[in-house]
Design an enzyme around this catalytic site. Sequence first.
Site, PDB file in Angstrom:
ATOM      1  N   HIS A  53      39.611  41.636  25.639  1.00 30.94           N
ATOM      2  CA  HIS A  53      40.833  41.039  26.162  1.00 30.94           C
ATOM      3  C   HIS A  53      40.476  39.680  26.746  1.00 30.94           C
ATOM      4  CE1 HIS A  53      43.143  45.092  26.811  1.00 30.94           C
ATOM      5  NE2 HIS A  53      42.586  45.000  25.613  1.00 30.94           N
ATOM      6  N   GLU A  55      40.819  38.374  29.612  1.00 32.39           N
ATOM      7  CA  GLU A  55      40.171  38.426  30.921  1.00 32.39           C
ATOM      8  C   GLU A  55      38.697  38.800  30.802  1.00 32.39           C
ATOM      9  OE1 GLU A  55      44.357  40.300  31.578  1.00 32.39           O
ATOM     10  OE2 GLU A  55      42.936  40.054  29.936  1.00 32.39           O
ATOM     11  N   CYS A  83      45.835  44.706  32.355  1.00 33.87           N
ATOM     12  CA  CYS A  83      45.793  46.149  32.162  1.00 33.87           C
ATOM     13  C   CYS A  83      44.755  46.738  33.128  1.00 33.87           C
ATOM     14  CB  CYS A  83      45.428  46.488  30.719  1.00 33.87           C
ATOM     15  SG  CYS A  83      43.708  46.095  30.283  1.00 33.87           S
ATOM     16  N   CYS A  86      41.054  45.483  32.573  1.00 31.75           N
ATOM     17  CA  CYS A  86      40.817  44.119  33.032  1.00 31.75           C
ATOM     18  C   CYS A  86      40.877  44.029  34.549  1.00 31.75           C
ATOM     19  CB  CYS A  86      41.819  43.173  32.382  1.00 31.75           C
ATOM     20  SG  CYS A  86      41.582  43.055  30.591  1.00 31.75           S
TER      21      CYS A  86
END
Length: 149
Positions: A53, A55, A83, A86
């Site tokens: 992701h 992040e 999420c 992260c």
Amino acid sequence: MKDDSYWMKHALSLAVQASESGEVPVGAVLVSDNQIIAEGWNQPIGLHDPTAHAEVVTLRKAGQALANYRLPGTTLYVTLEPCAMCASAMIHARIERLVYGAKDPRAGVAESVTNLYAEPWHNHFVAVEGGVLAEPCGQILKDFFKQRR
């Protein structure tokens, strides 16, 4: 001094890069003392990595750049509410502040589904601010998924 909108616009430009490569358009930039430490965008498809992701990509690059897995005194700007994976990575990295754009009603854990950052068992607390440039951050996602359907 550059403000939150300035850095979120930079994160949005990274989200565009994600979209252009067929990834869900989320971008992130990590800043300290008004300087970029690292940046990234969603890449789970291209990297064949479910953890890639925006992040996490950014935190990994920052750790390498600073030769440290702890990133105190930093602010992470991300175009979409994080999420649980992260959010947990940010807590472990000791990010000082999170600024995000659009809410994620399905998986967002800063306010939409829950507030993981406020749980009392954490030994580090991240200051959170949401809604910075929420409209353009949400629109890039809407446009991406509209083209896919």
